[in-house]
Design an enzyme around this catalytic site. Sequence first.
Site, short mmCIF file in Angstrom:
data_model
loop_
_atom_site.label_atom_id
_atom_site.label_comp_id
_atom_site.label_asym_id
_atom_site.label_seq_id
_atom_site.Cartn_x
_atom_site.Cartn_y
_atom_site.Cartn_z
N LYS A 177 0.86 -1.19 0.00
CA LYS A 177 0.00 0.00 0.00
C LYS A 177 0.90 1.24 0.00
CE LYS A 177 -3.91 1.88 2.75
NZ LYS A 177 -4.79 1.63 3.91
N SER B 225 -9.85 1.70 3.06
CA SER B 225 -9.01 2.54 2.23
C SER B 225 -7.98 1.77 1.41
CB SER B 225 -8.27 3.55 3.11
OG SER B 225 -7.37 2.88 3.98
N SER C 220 -9.99 -0.82 7.09
CA SER C 220 -9.43 -0.64 5.75
C SER C 220 -8.75 -1.84 5.12
CB SER C 220 -8.45 0.53 5.75
OG SER C 220 -9.17 1.71 5.71
N1 GLN Z 1 -13.11 3.99 6.69
C1 GLN Z 1 -12.49 4.34 7.94
C2 GLN Z 1 -12.05 5.77 7.90
O1 GLN Z 1 -12.28 6.41 6.91
C3 GLN Z 1 -11.35 3.42 8.21
C4 GLN Z 1 -10.15 3.74 7.43
C5 GLN Z 1 -8.99 2.85 7.73
O2 GLN Z 1 -9.14 1.79 8.33
N2 GLN Z 1 -7.83 3.33 7.36
O3 GLN Z 1 -11.49 6.26 8.83
#
Ligand code: GLN
Length: 487
Positions: free
Chosen positions: A80, A155, A179
């Site tokens: 990532k 994400s 995410s």
């Molecule tokens: N969707 C969640 C957020 O926007 C989790 C994101 C993540 O786990 N990085 O914070």
Amino acid sequence: MELYNYTAHELRDMLKTKKVSVPEIAKAHVERIKSVESKVEAFVTVCDENTIINKAQEVQKKFDSGEEMPVLAGIPMVLKDNMCTDGILTTCSSKILNNFIPPYDATVAKNFKNQDTILMGKSNLDEFAMGSSTENSYYKKTKNPWDLGCVPGGSSGGSAASVAAGEGVFSLGSDTGGSIRLPAAFCGVVGMKPTYGAVSRYGLIAFASSLDQIGPFTRDITDCALVMNVIAGYDSSDSTSANINYPDYTKSLINDVKGMKIGLPKEYFGEGISEEVKKSVMTVVDTLKKLGAEFGEVSLPLTDYALPAYYIIACSEASSNLARFDGIKYGYKAEKFDSLIDLYKKSRSEGFGAEVKRRIMLGTYTLSAGYYDAYYKKALQVKTLIKKGFDDVFEKYDLILTPVSTTTAFRFGEKADNPLEMYLSDICTVSVNIAGLPGISVPCGFDSKGLPIGFQLIGKAFDESTMLQAAYTYEQNSGIQRRKPNL
Ligand code: GLN
């Protein structure tokens, strides 16, 4: 079967018996990227082809010389783009890091260098890992390989999509509130968020430091255990890294759940869950029951408070962590400015996207004098209670089983204009981060539109092994054929 469709352990066996060579595997993946990347757009950066092939030849030479090679040697993988890679652009999918080339490797990146894996590229994400659909990337919108009109989840959407699309055999993502697990469910791959502290965060660009955790995306549970063996462990460069004895996770690949006690929290099966998801997850319960697992209904009464607490903690920590992006130390710098303050302001205004700015503002507010007690401190108190709720269940149960998401992958634009609606995507996953526990998303079928569905197992802290054993048992007995997206 094409070489880009195998798991890491299958390729490993083929390498050992010389049915295939490392350069052949690497070339198959390079060609695959060339043929599908314009549709999927999983990468911010694809590594240079010559570098990939040269590395593959070098690794093959080591195999040929009879050297004892690490288990994942020669396997194409993806990181990532919020994990620092020495000499390779690392953007966090933000404009503010559009020219950031780290002078060092994240610990996980170094671990894989030591394994002699082949890095194919850096995958797309929601800017600074803030989002659930990867639509918040400054650079591109990654598509769901199962339906290019749908989001891959976020994400870590690029990491999940790359593995589903055959552009990498496995990848790493980061999970702050879901995410890894959400995109794994949306893309039909295995995704695991390890216990907080089990995998070093050194070199992971911080979003919310008390919640962030790196973990694997793989095509099956065996590969998940193999990747965990490489990334889990104590690292003195990360002050939150747990200095404990880490197990060999492949020892958990046991096809047996007899006597295992698994809790089904009623709060996760109520309103809002689509019938198809519920049905599919209940089929998993039936399968495991037949194999001897014992299920019971449990309650995690503070589930409703998890999202509000998460957004206060995550945004507070983000506002503090992102203060370092000032146009001077890293990345993007505004071209015209009148003063130092103006330089900061313009670089940040031009460099950050809307969602990141929203969270910095929210987090600055919740940390400010006068509001700290009412919001941040209160959220930390809720965190303690949520953790206790899990501890209570784990006194009687070995694992908790839930859906990963209330629905399958949604369409582009469906939630992009409504941040609150987007935040709800993580309703089944955030509590796990708040409590610092391990969670895994395992594919369990498809809906009527052909989109993947996943279920989640949650384990006790540092007990990834039991989670892997139950997931492996399900995988071996699910009867689900390995399907590939039509690209
Ligand atoms: N969707 C969640 C957020 O926007 C989790 C994101 C993540 O786990 N990085 O914070």
